[in-house]
Design a protein around this motif. Structure first.
Motif, PDB file in Angstrom:
ATOM      1  N   HIS A  38      14.699  20.549   4.321  1.00  0.00           N
ATOM      2  CA  HIS A  38      13.558  20.759   5.225  1.00  0.00           C
ATOM      3  C   HIS A  38      13.402  19.586   6.195  1.00  0.00           C
ATOM      4  N   LEU A  39      13.738  18.380   5.764  1.00  0.00           N
ATOM      5  CA  LEU A  39      13.684  17.243   6.690  1.00  0.00           C
ATOM      6  C   LEU A  39      14.705  17.409   7.811  1.00  0.00           C
ATOM      7  N   ALA A  40      15.868  17.955   7.475  1.00  0.00           N
ATOM      8  CA  ALA A  40      16.881  18.189   8.505  1.00  0.00           C
ATOM      9  C   ALA A  40      16.418  19.236   9.509  1.00  0.00           C
ATOM     10  N   LYS A  41      15.678  20.220   9.040  1.00  0.00           N
ATOM     11  CA  LYS A  41      15.195  21.271   9.937  1.00  0.00           C
ATOM     12  C   LYS A  41      14.223  20.730  10.976  1.00  0.00           C
ATOM     13  N   ILE A  42      13.402  19.742  10.589  1.00  0.00           N
ATOM     14  CA  ILE A  42      12.426  19.186  11.529  1.00  0.00           C
ATOM     15  C   ILE A  42      12.923  17.863  12.124  1.00  0.00           C
ATOM     16  N   ASN A  43      14.224  17.571  11.913  1.00  0.00           N
ATOM     17  CA  ASN A  43      14.892  16.434  12.553  1.00  0.00           C
ATOM     18  C   ASN A  43      14.250  15.086  12.194  1.00  0.00           C
ATOM     19  N   THR A  98      15.291  11.903  10.546  1.00  0.00           N
ATOM     20  CA  THR A  98      16.537  11.277  10.095  1.00  0.00           C
ATOM     21  C   THR A  98      16.487   9.757  10.096  1.00  0.00           C
ATOM     22  N   ASP A  99      15.291   9.182  10.274  1.00  0.00           N
ATOM     23  CA  ASP A  99      15.212   7.722  10.409  1.00  0.00           C
ATOM     24  C   ASP A  99      14.400   7.066   9.290  1.00  0.00           C
ATOM     25  N   ARG A 100      14.365   7.684   8.132  1.00  0.00           N
ATOM     26  CA  ARG A 100      13.608   7.102   7.030  1.00  0.00           C
ATOM     27  C   ARG A 100      14.567   6.435   6.034  1.00  0.00           C
ATOM     28  N   GLN A 101      14.059   5.385   5.414  1.00  0.00           N
ATOM     29  CA  GLN A 101      14.804   4.693   4.362  1.00  0.00           C
ATOM     30  C   GLN A 101      14.298   5.196   3.016  1.00  0.00           C
ATOM     31  N   ALA A 158       7.890  17.410   3.626  1.00  0.00           N
ATOM     32  CA  ALA A 158       8.652  17.043   4.827  1.00  0.00           C
ATOM     33  C   ALA A 158       7.724  16.812   6.010  1.00  0.00           C
ATOM     34  N   LEU A 159       6.722  17.651   6.162  1.00  0.00           N
ATOM     35  CA  LEU A 159       5.755  17.473   7.253  1.00  0.00           C
ATOM     36  C   LEU A 159       4.929  16.199   7.047  1.00  0.00           C
ATOM     37  N   ALA A 160       4.591  15.871   5.787  1.00  0.00           N
ATOM     38  CA  ALA A 160       3.825  14.650   5.511  1.00  0.00           C
ATOM     39  C   ALA A 160       4.660  13.411   5.841  1.00  0.00           C
ATOM     40  N   ILE A 161       5.947  13.443   5.524  1.00  0.00           N
ATOM     41  CA  ILE A 161       6.819  12.303   5.841  1.00  0.00           C
ATOM     42  C   ILE A 161       6.933  12.120   7.351  1.00  0.00           C
ATOM     43  N   LYS A 162       7.049  13.226   8.087  1.00  0.00           N
ATOM     44  CA  LYS A 162       7.172  13.136   9.545  1.00  0.00           C
ATOM     45  C   LYS A 162       5.897  12.588  10.170  1.00  0.00           C
ATOM     46  N   ALA A 163       4.749  12.946   9.626  1.00  0.00           N
ATOM     47  CA  ALA A 163       3.476  12.510  10.206  1.00  0.00           C
ATOM     48  C   ALA A 163       3.135  11.074   9.860  1.00  0.00           C
ATOM     49  N   SER A 164       3.695  10.530   8.814  1.00  0.00           N
ATOM     50  CA  SER A 164       3.339   9.186   8.365  1.00  0.00           C
ATOM     51  C   SER A 164       4.082   8.120   9.160  1.00  0.00           C
ATOM     52  N   THR A 165       3.452   6.954   9.291  1.00  0.00           N
ATOM     53  CA  THR A 165       4.109   5.807   9.944  1.00  0.00           C
ATOM     54  C   THR A 165       4.951   5.006   8.963  1.00  0.00           C
ATOM     55  N   ALA A 166       4.936   5.376   7.695  1.00  0.00           N
ATOM     56  CA  ALA A 166       5.745   4.671   6.694  1.00  0.00           C
ATOM     57  C   ALA A 166       7.214   4.973   6.928  1.00  0.00           C
ATOM     58  N   CYS A 211       0.846  -1.200   0.000  1.00  0.00           N
ATOM     59  CA  CYS A 211       0.000   0.000   0.000  1.00  0.00           C
ATOM     60  C   CYS A 211       0.878   1.247   0.000  1.00  0.00           C
ATOM     61  N   VAL A 212       0.407   2.272  -0.670  1.00  0.00           N
ATOM     62  CA  VAL A 212       1.090   3.560  -0.672  1.00  0.00           C
ATOM     63  C   VAL A 212       0.417   4.439   0.373  1.00  0.00           C
ATOM     64  N   ALA A 213       1.154   4.734   1.438  1.00  0.00           N
ATOM     65  CA  ALA A 213       0.583   5.481   2.559  1.00  0.00           C
ATOM     66  C   ALA A 213       0.186   6.890   2.147  1.00  0.00           C
ATOM     67  N   PHE A 214       0.994   7.529   1.309  1.00  0.00           N
ATOM     68  CA  PHE A 214       0.678   8.868   0.818  1.00  0.00           C
ATOM     69  C   PHE A 214       1.429   9.104  -0.477  1.00  0.00           C
ATOM     70  N   ILE A 215       0.911   9.994  -1.305  1.00  0.00           N
ATOM     71  CA  ILE A 215       1.573  10.424  -2.532  1.00  0.00           C
ATOM     72  C   ILE A 215       1.636  11.939  -2.517  1.00  0.00           C
ATOM     73  N   GLU A 216       2.820  12.475  -2.419  1.00  0.00           N
ATOM     74  CA  GLU A 216       3.028  13.919  -2.422  1.00  0.00           C
ATOM     75  C   GLU A 216       3.770  14.310  -3.693  1.00  0.00           C
ATOM     76  N   THR A 217       3.383  15.438  -4.280  1.00  0.00           N
ATOM     77  CA  THR A 217       4.011  15.904  -5.517  1.00  0.00           C
ATOM     78  C   THR A 217       4.827  17.163  -5.254  1.00  0.00           C
ATOM     79  N   VAL A 218       5.872  17.335  -6.051  1.00  0.00           N
ATOM     80  CA  VAL A 218       6.702  18.538  -5.980  1.00  0.00           C
ATOM     81  C   VAL A 218       6.861  19.105  -7.380  1.00  0.00           C
ATOM     82  N   ASN A 219       7.083  20.416  -7.424  1.00  0.00           N
ATOM     83  CA  ASN A 219       7.219  21.109  -8.695  1.00  0.00           C
ATOM     84  C   ASN A 219       8.390  22.070  -8.607  1.00  0.00           C
ATOM     85  N   LEU A 220       9.164  22.142  -9.670  1.00  0.00           N
ATOM     86  CA  LEU A 220      10.347  22.994  -9.673  1.00  0.00           C
ATOM     87  C   LEU A 220       9.991  24.448  -9.419  1.00  0.00           C
TER      88      LEU A 220
END
Length: 889
Positions: free
Chosen positions: A311-316, A318-321, A285-293, A265-274
């Motif tokens: 931005h992930l470093a700013k909110i600490n 650091t434990d995602r693969q 970054a906030l979505a990754i922190k909130a997810s259990t994935a 299952c895909v827990a979330f799908i977030e898009t980015v644009n240049l």
């Protein structure tokens, strides 16, 4: 949205001009109207879009590269036509791509066999990652007219050089550097192009994009590779961050389709644009922190990933693969970034296949603005690296008139360079050739174009009435035909060809690992060939810093003896575990449902397996076992009878004419072949498992060796009958024959000994799927050993068949070459059919298939070789004379 945005802005500014190009091109030729389109475009596009590097030649090849990447914000209020400001920020990887194109062209020009009488030139433009600028450059390349704009603050350029460039239309373009740009160019201008980085699966459609080729595989392959990684490591709860364009959406769509059946299952799908990466990266970054994935799939460009990691470093976090697409998995900028080492350790990703380009590093390190004053890109790089200005860039009268550049040079406040600056010893992304991936794609694209031009211009049919193309009259349709047929070996020894628009898919699987010094390095952990993935799991260093793959699940996998029960209103990856009922079992974790035990079995106390009630093996009491035993004994008996017949008539011409000693040895080996099949029948034991394969392999090698030596003796006998070849038979005397048979047999003995010593077959219980009987059989601990035994027999058989075939037309009554030919054909046919039958069978029938192959091939040899001779000896004694044997048919 990304693709729509570019298409809309493109047609807003160029719609009338492109319509003019298309309508007038149909009536008066493609070049008519391009100046008008350029006049409109030049007033709205920044001057950086015109930067380029040029060199004339008999045939000029175009190049499109995204050499700058820092694009300014664009205000689209749709009240007026957009104005695109110049791009800044030289992109070193793209600069390397450009120089590998220049290097490849110079290498081809120096090649005396590839396009020997044709000099290749180039026209290379910087597209800055913007489709409108790419289209502007493509208009200039495809039309043959100089559509670069003359700005008052540009450097001095000689108009005569521009005029020279205008005389050459570019027949083929190397580029573009993105799928959306390639789609726009191919749909509007339809140039013949070979892209090195456009990987959208849509571009494989030959009906919509007939003039498009690429040296990078379609994204379908890397998306399936990513899905295979998820299934392999049982990641059922994955987050996804994708580029908001066809690249990202296609990848996540294929990923979901491939993993759906595996319960991923895909827990979330977030898009980015240049265009809005700063705000997008903060949101993601906030979505990754909130997810259990715990595992995050990222499919986007490396500059976006860099912003996300910040931005992930700013909110600490650091434990995602992280699982990387090829767009950023090998990025040197990310690997060297301290923020990356904090946020993204142990990244596993798909990468474009790495290769080498001999001589390219020497070429790069020899670059110097003093030697290339026309190269504005090199000047910009020089200023950024050495913090000095190499001096004004101008095309002096003493310089070659066939080399020029269109560059935009701003006034520099940097101090002048001393002239001693050099790239020798400089560690830089530009000069780093240890990871040539996209650069090698560019290299292949240039060689593919050169090979097609060589095929088109070499004109092999000069004696026919066909017309030959000249460098000044290359037709796109003819070039396209030759490009479709490109098949050559690169200077690196790689075979290259197109499959439609694509090349055979090859990827590297890479892992970011932390060195003892604390820096991150790129490590190869596997390969992908087509859809086949080869992965060395033990070599992976994960985000945890260990070799243990991280877990990423919504609910822990159900233990054996239980089954999943989905929760209402939640994804299938979130479930409860309930025990199996009596008579059912689940013997693996994460079972979707319990299996029913057959009548011969019953589930154990833990519902983890069915208790077996009997063993099953090929025994002497089975009908099949009795049949095979009878066949084996009958064959051994017949062989003995033939041996006795030959022994009693050993003085007769028929027996003596065909190498009496080898014939007796052959009969002994055939008897051993029949008898060795009996070892396969009965309850497997440690010694029977070890002995049966060795007896089989040695017996058949002894048999085939006798046939091979007999055939060689026949050939030598007839060769020695020729004048001057009498000494040939000295090499095939009785002692030599015996020695050769012993040598060939000893090779097999050595193979069997090593195999049985290292990884011998052992008796094992085979629990079939869905409650089949427990089969006791000899399990192959080493398929390699068994393959070597069979392969050696096959090698001798094929050699014997070839020799017998060569001797088949010798006097038939004197030699048995035809009989050996027929016998070896039967032998080879039996064992070729044995392989698929052996692989597809199971249980005791696997043993029965091997016994049948042994008996069938033995009977074939016995009947084909000895039945005709026994017929003459016993039923036609009048033909058993020297006169008849020596006669020719």
């Amino acid at each position: 949205m990304f693709g729509f945005f570019w298409f809309f802005s493109l047609w807003t500014s160029l719609g009338p001009s492109l319509l003019l190009v298309e309508l007038m091109g149909r009536q008066l030729g493609f070049s008519v109207g391009l100046q008008g389109a350029q006049t409109v475009a030049c007033s709205r596009w920044g001057k950086t879009s015109n930067e380029g590097l040029f060199q004339n030649g008999d045939v000029v090849i175009g190049g499109l590269f995204n050499l700058h990447y820092q694009t300014p914000a664009i205000d689209h209020d749709f009240a007026q036509l957009p104005y695109y400001k110049p791009c800044t920020g030289l992109q070193y990887p793209s600069l390397q791509y450009m120089y590998v194109m220049v290097f490849a062209l110079e290498e081809i020009n120096a090649n005396k066999t590839l396009l020997p009488s044709v000099k290749l030139g180039y026209r290379i433009f910087d597209c800055c990652g913007r489709p409108p600028w790419a289209l502007q450059a493509a208009l200039s390349l495809a039309g043959g007219d100089s559509t670069t704009c003359n700005y008052t603050n540009d450097i001095t350029r000689y108009e005569e050089d521009v005029d020279q460039r205008d005389d050459h239309r570019v027949p083929i373009i190397i580029g573009a550097a993105s799928s959306i740009t390639s789609e726009i160019l191919t749909r509007t201008l339809r140039p013949v192009s070979v892209s090195y980085l456009s990987s959208c699966p849509c571009l494989s459609n030959r009906l919509e994009y007939p003039n498009f080729f690429r040296t990078i595989p379609s994204d379908v392959y890397q998306a399936r590779a990513l899905s295979q990684l998820a299934r392999r490591f049982n990641w059922t709860w994955i987050g996804a961050v994708v580029e908001d364009n066809s690249y990202g959406h296609t990848a996540i769509k294929i990923f979901q389709e491939e993993t759906q059946e595996a319960g991923v299952c895909v827990a979330f799908i977030e898009t980015v644009n240049l265009e809005s990466i700063s705000s997008d990266a903060r949101r993601v970054a906030l979505a990754i922190k909130a997810s259990t994935a715990r595992v995050i799939l990222v499919v986007t460009w490396y500059t976006n990933v860099q912003e996300l990691f910040l931005h992930l470093a700013k909110i600490n976090v650091t434990d995602r693969q992280f699982i990387a697409s090829e767009a950023w998995s090998t990025s040197g900028d990310l690997l060297q970034n301290p923020v990356t080492r904090k946020v993204a350790r142990g990244v596993v990703g798909v990468a474009i296949r790495r290769s080498t380009v001999p001589g390219f590093e020497t070429f790069l390190r020899s670059l110097n603005p003093l030697h290339r004053p026309f190269d504005g890109f090199l000047r910009e790089f020089w200023e950024a690296e050495f913090k000095c200005s190499p001096g004004a860039v101008a095309l002096l009268p003493s310089q070659p008139s066939n080399v020029s550049a269109s560059v935009s040079v701003q006034g520099s406040s940097l101090p002048p360079c001393s002239g001693k600056e050099t790239l020798e010893g400089l560690k830089n992304i530009l000069t780093d050739v240890s990871q040539l991936r996209v650069s090698y794609n560019v290299y292949l694209a240039v060689y593919a174009a050169a090979q097609a031009l060589h095929s088109l211009l070499s004109c092999p049919n000069r004696d026919s009435n066909s017309t030959c193309s000249s460098p000044n009259s290359i037709k796109p349709k003819e070039l396209l035909q030759h490009l479709n047929k490109v098949n050559f070996t690169t200077p690196q020894g790689e075979n290259f060809y197109f499959q439609g628009a694509d090349i055979p898919a090859k990827y590297d699987l890479v892992n970011w690992q932390t060195s003892p010094e604390g820096t991150q390095k790129l490590v190869l952990i596997g390969r992908l060939d087509g859809f086949d993935i080869h992965l060395n799991e033990s070599a992976i260093q994960w985000s945890t810093g260990t070799n243990q793959a991280p877990s990423s699940v919504c609910t822990d996998s159900c233990p054996p003896g239980t089954q999943r029960s989905t929760r209402k209103g939640e994804p299938v990856c979130c479930f409860d575990c309930i025990p199996c009922a009596d008579g059912e079992f689940s013997n693996k974790s994460g079972s979707f449902q319990c299996e029913h035990c057959p009548s011969e079995f019953w589930s154990n106390h833990n519902r983890t397996a069915c208790v077996p009630r009997q063993l099953d093996f090929l025994s002497f009491n089975d009908t099949l076992g009795i049949t095979l035993t009878t066949a084996a004994l009958f064959g051994a008996t017949v062989t003995t009878v033939v041996f006795v017949v030959f022994l009693c008539n050993h003085q007769t011409p028929v027996v003596r004419a065909n190498n009496l000693e080898l014939s007796f040895l052959l009969l002994v080996s055939l008897k051993l072949c029949f008898l060795c099949s009996l070892v396969f029948i009965g309850r497997p034991s440690v010694w029977s498992c070890r002995f049966q394969q060795a007896a089989f392999g040695i017996s058949f090698v002894l048999c085939v060796s006798c046939l091979q030596i007999k055939t060689m003796v026949v050939l030598a006998a007839f060769r020695s009958a020729r004048p001057g070849a009498e000494a040939l038979m000295n090499w095939f005397g009785p002692s030599q024959q015996r020695g050769s048979v012993c040598f060939l047999t000893c090779v097999q003995i050595i193979i069997c000994t090593v195999w049985l010593f290292l990884c011998p077959p052992e008796p094992k219980r085979d629990l079939g799927f869905q409650g089949s009987k427990v089969t006791l059989q000899c399990a192959m601990a080493s398929v390699v050993g068994f393959s070597l035994v069979l392969g050696y027999i096959g090698l001798l058989a094929c050699t014997c068949l070839l020799l017998a075939f060569l001797a088949r037309k010798l006097p038939d009554n004197f030699n048995e070459a035809k009989l050996i030919t027929f016998s070896m054909l039967i032998f080879c046919a039996v064992w070729v059919g044995f392989v698929p039958a052996y692989v597809s069978s199971s249980g005791k029938y696997t043993v029965a298939v091997e016994i049948f192959a042994i008996l069938a091939s033995s009977y074939g040899l016995l009947l084909c070789l000895f039945a005709p001779k026994c017929f003459i000896i016993l039923l036609r004694p009048e033909r058993n004379t020297k006169k008849h044997v020596m006669s020719r048919l």
